[in-house]
Design an enzyme around this catalytic site. Structure first.
Site, PDB file in Angstrom:
ATOM      1  N   ARG A  94       0.877  -1.188   0.000  1.00 52.98           N
ATOM      2  CA  ARG A  94       0.000   0.000   0.000  1.00 52.98           C
ATOM      3  C   ARG A  94       0.903   1.223   0.000  1.00 52.98           C
ATOM      4  NH1 ARG A  94      -5.471  -0.356   1.846  1.00 52.98           N
ATOM      5  NH2 ARG A  94      -5.304   1.917   1.863  1.00 52.98           N
ATOM      6  N   HIS A 125     -15.137  -0.433  -2.576  1.00 55.27           N
ATOM      7  CA  HIS A 125     -15.207  -0.611  -1.116  1.00 55.27           C
ATOM      8  C   HIS A 125     -16.359   0.173  -0.531  1.00 55.27           C
ATOM      9  CE1 HIS A 125     -11.077  -0.960  -2.515  1.00 55.27           C
ATOM     10  NE2 HIS A 125     -10.900  -1.861  -1.567  1.00 55.27           N
ATOM     11  N   LYS A 183     -12.597  -6.917  -7.400  1.00 55.72           N
ATOM     12  CA  LYS A 183     -12.507  -6.961  -5.930  1.00 55.72           C
ATOM     13  C   LYS A 183     -13.606  -6.097  -5.325  1.00 55.72           C
ATOM     14  CE  LYS A 183     -10.027  -5.342  -1.936  1.00 55.72           C
ATOM     15  NZ  LYS A 183      -9.106  -4.346  -1.406  1.00 55.72           N
ATOM     16  N   LYS A 211     -28.587 -20.353  24.095  1.00 54.92           N
ATOM     17  CA  LYS A 211     -28.752 -21.777  24.415  1.00 54.92           C
ATOM     18  C   LYS A 211     -30.224 -22.219  24.353  1.00 54.92           C
ATOM     19  CE  LYS A 211     -24.537 -22.537  27.010  1.00 54.92           C
ATOM     20  NZ  LYS A 211     -23.910 -23.165  28.161  1.00 54.92           N
ATOM     21  N   ASP A 237     -22.774 -29.939  28.504  1.00 56.77           N
ATOM     22  CA  ASP A 237     -22.292 -29.387  29.785  1.00 56.77           C
ATOM     23  C   ASP A 237     -22.578 -30.318  30.959  1.00 56.77           C
ATOM     24  OD1 ASP A 237     -21.148 -27.045  28.939  1.00 56.77           O
ATOM     25  OD2 ASP A 237     -22.986 -25.865  29.147  1.00 56.77           O
TER      26      ASP A 237
HETATM   27  P1  NAP Z   1     -24.768 -17.041  35.572  1.00 59.85           P
HETATM   28  O1  NAP Z   1     -25.880 -17.675  34.838  1.00 59.85           O
HETATM   29  O2  NAP Z   1     -24.596 -15.565  35.484  1.00 59.85           O
HETATM   30  O3  NAP Z   1     -24.931 -17.426  37.138  1.00 59.85           O
HETATM   31  C1  NAP Z   1     -24.038 -16.941  38.083  1.00 59.85           C
HETATM   32  C2  NAP Z   1     -24.432 -17.434  39.462  1.00 59.85           C
HETATM   33  O4  NAP Z   1     -23.437 -16.991  40.366  1.00 59.85           O
HETATM   34  C3  NAP Z   1     -25.754 -16.874  39.950  1.00 59.85           C
HETATM   35  O5  NAP Z   1     -26.406 -17.846  40.683  1.00 59.85           O
HETATM   36  C4  NAP Z   1     -25.327 -15.697  40.806  1.00 59.85           C
HETATM   37  O6  NAP Z   1     -26.187 -15.444  41.900  1.00 59.85           O
HETATM   38  C5  NAP Z   1     -24.029 -16.195  41.376  1.00 59.85           C
HETATM   39  N1  NAP Z   1     -23.150 -15.067  41.693  1.00 59.85           N
HETATM   40  C6  NAP Z   1     -22.634 -14.188  40.828  1.00 59.85           C
HETATM   41  N2  NAP Z   1     -21.873 -13.282  41.482  1.00 59.85           N
HETATM   42  C7  NAP Z   1     -21.931 -13.602  42.775  1.00 59.85           C
HETATM   43  C8  NAP Z   1     -21.376 -13.035  43.968  1.00 59.85           C
HETATM   44  N3  NAP Z   1     -20.577 -11.953  43.894  1.00 59.85           N
HETATM   45  N4  NAP Z   1     -21.638 -13.613  45.134  1.00 59.85           N
HETATM   46  C9  NAP Z   1     -22.427 -14.711  45.211  1.00 59.85           C
HETATM   47  N5  NAP Z   1     -23.005 -15.292  44.152  1.00 59.85           N
HETATM   48  C10 NAP Z   1     -22.745 -14.743  42.932  1.00 59.85           C
HETATM   49  O7  NAP Z   1     -23.376 -17.647  35.151  1.00 59.85           O
HETATM   50  P2  NAP Z   1     -23.070 -19.139  34.613  1.00 59.85           P
HETATM   51  O8  NAP Z   1     -23.159 -19.170  33.142  1.00 59.85           O
HETATM   52  O9  NAP Z   1     -23.903 -20.083  35.399  1.00 59.85           O
HETATM   53  O10 NAP Z   1     -21.526 -19.298  34.976  1.00 59.85           O
HETATM   54  C11 NAP Z   1     -21.116 -19.440  36.315  1.00 59.85           C
HETATM   55  C12 NAP Z   1     -19.695 -19.976  36.383  1.00 59.85           C
HETATM   56  O11 NAP Z   1     -19.620 -21.230  35.751  1.00 59.85           O
HETATM   57  C13 NAP Z   1     -18.678 -19.090  35.668  1.00 59.85           C
HETATM   58  O12 NAP Z   1     -17.629 -18.858  36.561  1.00 59.85           O
HETATM   59  C14 NAP Z   1     -18.178 -19.897  34.511  1.00 59.85           C
HETATM   60  O13 NAP Z   1     -16.782 -19.746  34.338  1.00 59.85           O
HETATM   61  C15 NAP Z   1     -18.462 -21.303  34.948  1.00 59.85           C
HETATM   62  N6  NAP Z   1     -18.718 -22.191  33.793  1.00 59.85           N
HETATM   63  C16 NAP Z   1     -17.788 -23.130  33.497  1.00 59.85           C
HETATM   64  C17 NAP Z   1     -17.988 -23.986  32.435  1.00 59.85           C
HETATM   65  C18 NAP Z   1     -16.958 -25.016  32.116  1.00 59.85           C
HETATM   66  O14 NAP Z   1     -17.054 -25.660  31.061  1.00 59.85           O
HETATM   67  N7  NAP Z   1     -15.986 -25.238  32.951  1.00 59.85           N
HETATM   68  C19 NAP Z   1     -19.163 -23.888  31.663  1.00 59.85           C
HETATM   69  C20 NAP Z   1     -20.108 -22.904  32.005  1.00 59.85           C
HETATM   70  C21 NAP Z   1     -19.872 -22.068  33.074  1.00 59.85           C
HETATM   71  P3  NAP Z   1     -27.563 -14.629  41.755  1.00 59.85           P
HETATM   72  O15 NAP Z   1     -28.559 -15.630  41.303  1.00 59.85           O
HETATM   73  O16 NAP Z   1     -27.788 -14.120  43.122  1.00 59.85           O
HETATM   74  O17 NAP Z   1     -27.298 -13.538  40.751  1.00 59.85           O
END
Ligand code: NAP
Length: 519
Positions: free
Chosen positions: A34, A123, A149, A300, A341
């Site tokens: 360019r 473009h 292009k 999902k 999962d």
């Molecule tokens: P989510 O749907 O947002 O749910 C989060 C949960 O954690 C809720 O129940 C929430 O409580 C609670 N929470 C969040 N912040 C909090 C705090 N400061 N104190 C107390 N409780 C708290 O999230 P998710 O998709 O379920 O994911 C949750 C975790 O799972 C993540 O850390 C993620 O890395 C892990 N994960 C791992 C895999 C894997 O393949 N290894 C797959 C999926 C997820 P409330 O209901 O009160 O808001």
């Protein structure tokens, strides 16, 4: 052959030559210099072309077409003449410049007659131009045009399909690229559809157009050398998906097993209608060979609805959980939605205790959290007869989750969050983000009940970091610990096996995730 072309902004000759040499060494087959801002004049262009380590395209893009050249057309013509005489592979000239000035057009035709290919380009950095089809026709009808292009900013993943159609129905070689995050497929799959070239930057973020990836990313991550016309296409559908590890994992798996596939990020906005329209059009485009996807937040439940409406099949427990993370498409176009999962979480825990899923019956399991991950975990453990107690900050969400999965044969109850350490459990599973990067000092439990013994299993679904503060404290007590990496790798392995019919290279997956790119 589709060229892998590295685009280099030329500021000075030495830097341009050095960059060109690196691109050649890393496997580029063409360079685009360019020269929009290059002050070396015709003599500089001559030297640039003569010393190029690969065939090169000379582009001097005016500011009115998204470039940085502010000079006049007469000077530009002088640069093109120098490029042609020095043996440039091609020169790139804008359709707009050819259409608006007959004298300029005649001079460009004369230059193109003397050797270099003529790439006629157009473009739109805002959107898909309304007159896109007219533009491509005009380029192809230009007698001196060797390659047409067209590049525009993708409005959605669907625009990539139009780019593929332009390449497929060519009367002349075509470059059709969509810019921006949603246009990545057009860049990677250019080879699958037989485009003249695709562009890369030399380094990440050094590209000359939005959405360009680096040469290394194209070759190593997106498997450029392995791409063929019949390569199967997979992806991760979500919003956002920019930081997903899944492309790293699955492409490494395809590479390790020699499977003819490629896996791309597929960003789709949150609404169901967008999900449906995009996935339907990708499925309908037969030459794309779109054969499956990992599906993440917020789609999902959209996946379940889509597969149900399309008459496909749904795994029983995925239906019960109300969320699926895997779309599989067979060669007849039949769709299947499943959830890998819950099985991954079950098997990660069972492997740590060296037991079968059936042995979970009657075991006391504490699930911390009541979000999406907890839902899959509760469904899986309750299904195999474990006595599950859910602890969550918001009690109402725990109640609702328990209500969805408890029945006459399955025990799912709710515990008061403050009473978590009052009673012993055999298995603890963290499904909250407490302890996740960057808040690595947080933990979902302040301490452990005294009564626990060495058979206790502690499973943290967090995989970044691999060993959370909570897992390290469990290690110190001598419990069996399971990292979220185990679950992540297992859910990906199940997807891989559903798509390829081959055993997943789990060691490769684990290695990739341990050396993941920085978030
Ligand atoms: P989510 O749907 O947002 O749910 C989060 C949960 O954690 C809720 O129940 C929430 O409580 C609670 N929470 C969040 N912040 C909090 C705090 N400061 N104190 C107390 N409780 C708290 O999230 P998710 O998709 O379920 O994911 C949750 C975790 O799972 C993540 O850390 C993620 O890395 C892990 N994960 C791992 C895999 C894997 O393949 N290894 C797959 C999926 C997820 P409330 O209901 O009160 O808001």
């Amino acid at each position: 052959m589709t060229h892998l072309c590295v685009s280099i902004f030329v500021e000075d000759l030495a830097a341009a030559h050095a960059a060109g040499a690196i691109a050649a060494e890393r496997g580029a087959t063409l360079l685009e210099y360019r020269i929009d801002r290059f002050a070396g004049g015709p003599e500089g262009v001559t030297e640039l072309v003569q010393r190029a380590p690969l065939p090169c395209v000379i582009t001097c893009r005016p500011d009115w077409e998204g470039g940085a050249y502010e000079g006049d057309d007469e000077t530009r013509l002088g640069l093109f003449v120098a490029a042609a005489e020095a043996g440039a592979h091609a020169i790139d000239v804008e359709l707009k410049a050819l259409e608006r000035d007959a004298a300029f057009r005649a001079r460009i035709r004369a230059i193109a007659n003397h050797g270099p290919k003529l790439i006629v380009s157009s473009h739109d950095f805002q959107t898909r131009p309304a007159d896109l089809q007219r533009r491509i026709r005009a380029m192809i009808e230009e007698p001196a045009c060797d390659v047409a292009k067209i590049a525009w900013t993708a409005r959605s993943l669907r625009d990539n399909l139009e780019a593929f159609e332009l390449i497929e129905h060519r009367a002349k070689p075509v470059i059709a690229l969509c810019m921006g995050e949603e246009g990545l497929a057009s860049r990677v799959l250019a080879k699958k559809f037989g485009a003249y070239l695709t562009f890369c930057g030399l380094e990440e973020n050094s590209g000359t157009a939005p959405g360009q990836v680096s040469l290394d990313t194209m070759k190593r991550l997106y498997r450029w050398d392995a791409l063929r016309e019949d390569t199967r296409v997979y992806g991760v559908i979500g919003h956002p998906v920019g930081h997903s590890l899944s492309p790293h994992i699955h492409n490494a798996g395809f590479e390790a097993t020699g499977f003819n596939g490629v896996y791309l990020p597929m960003p789709i906005g949150p609404e169901y209608e967008r999900f449906k329209a995009t996935v339907s059009t990708w499925l309908d485009h037969a030459p794309l060979h779109f054969r499956g996807a990992s599906v993440t937040i917020p789609h999902k439940d959209n996946l379940l609805r889509f597969v149900r409406e399309a008459g496909g099949t749904i795994e029983l427990l995925a239906d019960r959980i109300g969320a699926a993370n895997t779309l599989t498409v067979d060669d007849q176009g039949q769709l299947h939605a499943s959830n890998t999962d819950y099985a991954a979480a079950l098997d990660a825990v069972c492997a740590a205790s060296n037991m079968k899923r059936e042995s979970l019956a009657g075991r006391r399991v504490a699930v911390l959290g009541a979000g999406g991950a907890a839902r899959a975990v509760v469904a899986g453990f309750a299904h195999y007869g474990a006595a599950v107690t859910i602890f969550n900050r918001t009690a109402a969400k725990a109640e609702s989750l328990a209500h969805d999965f408890a029945d006459a044969t399955r025990s799912v109850t709710v515990g008061a969050a403050e009473a978590l350490t009052d009673q012993p459990f055999e298995v603890y599973i963290n499904c909250t983000p407490l302890g996740m990067h960057p808040h690595v000092d947080a933990a979902p439990m302040p301490t452990w009940p005294d009564a626990l013994d060495a058979k206790t299993v502690v499973f943290d679904t967090i995989y970044n970091p691999a060993r959370t503060q909570w897992l390290r404290s469990a290690d110190k007590r001598g419990f069996k610990t399971v990292s979220g990496i185990e679950m992540f790798v297992r859910q990906a392995a199940a997807q891989f096996e559903a798509w390829t019919g081959r055993s997943a290279p789990v060691d490769v997956f684990t290695e990739v995730i341990r050396h993941r790119p920085a978030p």
